[in-house]
Each structure stands twice: as C-alpha cells, then as structure tokens.
Design an enzyme around this catalytic site. Structure first.
Site, PDB file in Angstrom:
ATOM      1  N   SER A   1      -9.708   1.757   2.780  1.00  0.00           N
ATOM      2  CA  SER A   1      -8.786   2.525   1.914  1.00  0.00           C
ATOM      3  C   SER A   1      -7.724   1.678   1.170  1.00  0.00           C
ATOM      4  O   SER A   1      -7.210   2.063   0.180  1.00  0.00           O
ATOM      5  CB  SER A   1      -8.185   3.405   2.670  1.00  0.00           C
ATOM      6  OG  SER A   1      -7.336   2.745   3.689  1.00  0.00           O
TER       7      SER A   1
ATOM      8  N   SER B   1     -10.156  -0.755   6.951  1.00  0.00           N
ATOM      9  CA  SER B   1      -9.464  -0.470   5.486  1.00  0.00           C
ATOM     10  C   SER B   1      -8.857  -2.011   4.928  1.00  0.00           C
ATOM     11  O   SER B   1      -8.537  -1.762   3.703  1.00  0.00           O
ATOM     12  CB  SER B   1      -8.583   0.526   5.592  1.00  0.00           C
ATOM     13  OG  SER B   1      -9.063   1.614   5.331  1.00  0.00           O
TER      14      SER B   1
ATOM     15  N   LYS C   1       0.805  -1.423   0.061  1.00  0.00           N
ATOM     16  CA  LYS C   1      -0.043   0.008  -0.146  1.00  0.00           C
ATOM     17  C   LYS C   1       0.824   1.251  -0.016  1.00  0.00           C
ATOM     18  O   LYS C   1       2.030   1.423   0.844  1.00  0.00           O
ATOM     19  CB  LYS C   1      -0.837  -0.104   1.326  1.00  0.00           C
ATOM     20  CG  LYS C   1      -1.978   1.124   1.417  1.00  0.00           C
ATOM     21  CD  LYS C   1      -2.916   0.813   2.429  1.00  0.00           C
ATOM     22  CE  LYS C   1      -3.744   1.858   2.556  1.00  0.00           C
ATOM     23  NZ  LYS C   1      -4.909   1.617   3.842  1.00  0.00           N
TER      24      LYS C   1
HETATM   25  N1  GLN Z   1     -13.295   4.032   6.228  1.00  0.00           N
HETATM   26  C1  GLN Z   1     -12.718   4.505   7.463  1.00  0.00           C
HETATM   27  C2  GLN Z   1     -12.368   5.770   7.002  1.00  0.00           C
HETATM   28  O1  GLN Z   1     -12.831   6.412   6.146  1.00  0.00           O
HETATM   29  C3  GLN Z   1     -11.544   3.673   7.654  1.00  0.00           C
HETATM   30  C4  GLN Z   1     -10.117   3.892   7.067  1.00  0.00           C
HETATM   31  C5  GLN Z   1      -9.063   3.036   7.183  1.00  0.00           C
HETATM   32  O2  GLN Z   1      -9.147   1.888   8.148  1.00  0.00           O
HETATM   33  N2  GLN Z   1      -7.788   3.451   6.995  1.00  0.00           N
HETATM   34  O3  GLN Z   1     -11.831   6.322   8.152  1.00  0.00           O
END
Ligand code: GLN
Length: 490
Positions: free
Chosen positions: A148, A172, A73
């Site tokens: 994400s 995420s 990532k």
């Molecule tokens: N969807 C969540 C957010 O927008 C989680 C993001 C994540 O785990 N990096 O904050």
C-alpha cells in the site's frame, strides 16, 4: 547535472558538510522533481519547507540526517499538514500532533517535503485503491508500483528523495520495494513507536523505510528506534537500543561458516518466472562460495496456502475495529444529519471506496459472535501455528531468504485476474512476506535484478530483535548482487 538525491545518505551528508550543496538546494530539487513526476505519487507537496531549509546553515557533522529531504506515507500524522490516508472519509483532516517517528526525524533536522499516495487506509497491495487513483511504476507507467505504500516507493525509486517512510502490515513496504528496484525495510514490531500511525491491524502494523541501499536503513533505524511512552507496545529493553551499525564481525562470521540461511523449498517451487529463480539460485551459489551455509527447508504446501486467508481474516477484523472512529463526526468532512446513525451512514457511504467497504464487511462478518470461533479465533490459532513453524526454522538458521515476489510488477490491466488469486503462485509465492508480520520479525527487501526491463527484489527475514544482524547480512548480499551495475545496463 548531478542529481544529488539519488546518492546515499552518507554521500549527501558529506557534500552538505563540505558545503558543496545546501539543504535549500536539495529541497528545491526534490520539490521540482516531485512536481514533475508523472506517477501520481503525492497527496500533498509542502512548499512551506523552503523556510526550514533556508534556516539550516551550519551543517552538523555528526548528524547524518541534517538537512536531508524525505517524504511520508499519508497514514502517518503530521502536525498542521493534511493527512488523509488516501481516503475521502478523511478529506481535509489536519492532525494537531506529529507521529513520534516524525518528531524524531525533525529533531534530527531532516526535512519532510511531501505526503505520499497509498492504498486507501493502507488496505491493499496494488497502489490503485487510493482516492487519487492508481500510482504508477516509474520504470514503466503501464505497470503498478504495488502498495500500500505506493507513493513512498515511487519517491525513492524516481530519485525524488533519498529515503521515505512507509508502513507494512502484510508486505506494504517490502513488495513495492521489489517492484521499484529499491530497498524496503520493516524492523522488528515494536522497535519504532507506532504513535501517530493510523492503525490498520495493530498486531501486524510496523513503520519502516524505503532507501537506495542497506546502509541507509542502519542510519534510519538508529535515528527512530526506542521506547516511547505514547506507545505501550514500543520496546523498553535497553539491550536493543545499542547503536545499529555495520558490524564487521558478521562478515567474519560468514567467512567462518557460522551464518546459516534458510530457503523454503515449496515457495521457490511455486515461482513460475524461471529467470527470477535462476538469478536467486546464482546468488545462493555466490553466498556458499563466501562461506555462508544455505539450507533448504520444507513447509507443507497446505500450510503455506493458509497464510493469506489467515492474514485476511485477522487484518480485516482488526481494521474494522480500528477504523470504527471514522464516523464522519470526529474527522474529515461533516455531512448534515439528524441522528448519529444517519451521519455515520452518509459519511461512510461517500467516504469509503467499494474495496474498503468489502473488507470492512468481511472483518465484521469474521467478528460476529456466531462466526468468531470458525473464522477469527481459528485464524489466530493458525497464526500461532505458523509462528511456531517459523521459530523452528530460526532455531537452526539466522535468516530466511527468498524472492520477495514471484514476478516483476504486473501491468495495471492484469491485476484483477481472478484465476491468479487461487493459484499456488499467488497463495504461496506471492504472500509469504506476511509471515514476518505474524512473527513480528525484521524483514528487508533488496533489489536483485531485472526481467523485461523491470526490477525484482529478494527478501531476508531475521529473528525478532536481530535487526542489526539482518541488516548486516543484507549488506553482504547487496554487495554480491551489485544491483546498481545491473541497472546501468538496462
Ligand atoms: N496487501 C496487504 C493487504 O491488502 C498488505 C497491506 C499492508 O501491508 N498495509 O492487506
């Protein structure tokens, strides 16, 4: 021709040891597949790794990761390799050091072939907010893959690499894993050093993995866990450094009826997709048949509805503070300016998307002196209340078991439906994975089945530091589900 990259780490390793395949062949195939993939999963594909692959000639029998290609990532620092967290503000940023997790994997001679797309700076859950636009689901390009860690999920789901790295602050890794029909694992907070992970909300951030099966998570956690003097929050206690491996005692424990699994009733009740609920209940029956105790537990809906807003306040507040260094001077492209303020303004104006700006403004608002008590501090108190409730459940249960998401991956044109965001399906059934970021618990999504030819997954969360037990129970459930056989039928 066999696609070796769809095999498990152990299977690939055996072929490497028998010299039926080489790291070079794997890397060639992985890069070809990455280049031909049409899901927008990559920030950067690193062709310099051919040289590394060529240099790996003598297989290391006891090193399962030897010559294994993987992807990263783009919020994880990679020395001399572009790392921009899918944000324009970091365009052109090339770190001068590796994250500890990368150093550990490279030491094992695993081969990083690419950096993957993500929601900008890891804020977001749709995989559509990165500077390269939406990342798509390999099962059907009309659907999102979720975020994400979107590109890393695609890379394993589309059999480009056998494993990939992601980060999980709210869900995420575990939500996209559900949408992608693969395994997504977030270990206990602190078990893997976060040195070199761009911080989003550091009290919640955890590095983790996407894989094709649970056993690969044992291998990867074992290779990457441990105290790191560069991250003072990494775990020091030697007890937790024991080898993480398949433990037959847990199978025996199941037969002896000593494994207890909790299912939160109100979350199941809030899921509208009855096919997913039925499939989940079928698995519960199967578990009971092999001796596992299934306990329905209750948490008031009013409390469950507070998970998302609590998370939102804390994560936005922490993220605005963590990203304060993105001022256009230290990283990324410099914009001509006379004062520091002007430089920051110019860099952020152009460098952040509208979505990120909104979340940072919200984070700043929650941290304003006059709002702290009623927003930030109140959210922190509520986080503790939720942790207490969960710890209570863990007094009588080893695992909390739930569908990872109430539905399959949504179609890309339906993700902005405002009514959905105030529904119980969203607030209760679509955001419960956040709880394990509040508690720091290890949590894993495993693929479970298909609806409308799209995959969905189930999630297991364990007590902190009981990663090994969690993975062992996940393995038992994985063997019952037999996802690969289901996948052949669609
Ligand atoms: N969807 C969540 C957010 O927008 C989680 C993001 C994540 O785990 N990096 O904050």
């Amino acid at each position: 021709m066999t696609n070796y990259l769809s095999l498990s780490i152990k299977e690939i390793h055996e072929l490497l040891v028998e010299k039926k395949i080489t790291p070079l062949l794997l890397v060639n195939e992985a890069i070809k597949r990455a280049e031909n993939n049409d899901c927008n999963a990559f920030e950067y594909i690193d062709k310099d790794v051919f040289e590394i692959a060529k240099s790996l000639v003598e297989p290391e029998k006891d090193n399962l990761l030897w010559g294994m290609p993987f992807v990263i990532k783009d919020n994880i620092s990679t020395k001399n390799v572009l790392t921009c967290a899918s944000s324009n503000i970091l365009d052109g940023y090339v770190p001068i050091f590796n994250a500890t997790i990368i150093d550990k994997l490279i030491k094992k001679k695993a081969i990083p072939i690419a950096k993957t797309t993500m929601d900008e700076l890891a804020l977001g859950g749709s995989g559509t907010t990165g500077h390269k636009g939406a990342t798509l689901n390999p099962y059907n390009n009309e659907h999102i893959i979720g975020g994400s860690s979107c590109g890393s999920a695609v890379a394993v789901s589309a059999n480009i690499v056998p494993f990939s790295l992601g980060s999980d602050t709210g869900d995420s890794i575990r939500k996209p894993a559900s949408y992608a029909g693969i395994v997504g694992f977030k270990p206990t907070w602190g078990r893997i050093s976060r040195f070199g992970l761009f911080p989003f909300a550091n009290s919640l951030d955890t590095l983790g993995f996407f894989t094709n099966n649970v056993e690969d998570c044992f291998i990867l956690l074992d290779a990457t866990t441990g105290y790191d003097k560069k991250d003072s929050t990494s775990i020091v206690n030697k007890i937790y450094e024991n080898k993480i491996e398949i433990d037959n005692c847990i199978k025996t424990a199941a037969v002896n009826k000593t494994i207890r699994i909790a299912v939160i009733k109100e979350i199941i009740d809030s899921i509208k997709n009855k096919s997913i609920v039925n499939e989940f209940k079928n698995i519960l029956e199967e578990l009971e048949k092999i001796g596992i105790n299934v306990n329905y537990v209750s948490i008031e809906k009013n409390i469950l509805r507070t998970i998302f807003p609590t998370y939102f306040i804390i994560s936005c507040a922490e993220s605005v503070s963590n990203n304060a260094n993105l001022d256009g001077l230290r990283f990324g492209k410099y914009s001509e300016a006379v004062t520091y303020q002007e430089s920051v303004l110019k860099a952020r104006e152009k460098g952040f998307s509208k979505y990120i700006k909104k979340r940072f403004i919200f984070g700043n608002y929650a941290l304003l002196k006059e709002n702290q008590e009623k927003l930030y501090l109140r959210a922190k108190k509520n986080r503790n209340r939720i942790i207490d409730i969960f710890n209570n459940i863990f007094m009588d249960n080893d695992i909390v078991f739930l569908p990872a998401s109430p539905d399959i991956a949504p179609k890309i044109n339906s993700i902005f439906d405002k009514d959905y965001f105030v529904s119980d399906e969203y607030l209760i059934a679509d955001n419960h994975l956040i709880i394990s970021n509040f508690t720091g618990s290890p949590s894993i999504t495993i693929p479970a089945g298909f609806f409308d030819k799209m995959p969905f997954g189930f999630n297991l969360t364990g007590r902190i530091f009981e990663d090994k037990k969690l993975l062992n129970i996940a393995k038992i459930i994985e063997d019952i589900i037999k996802f690969k056989q289901k996948a052949k039928k669609i």
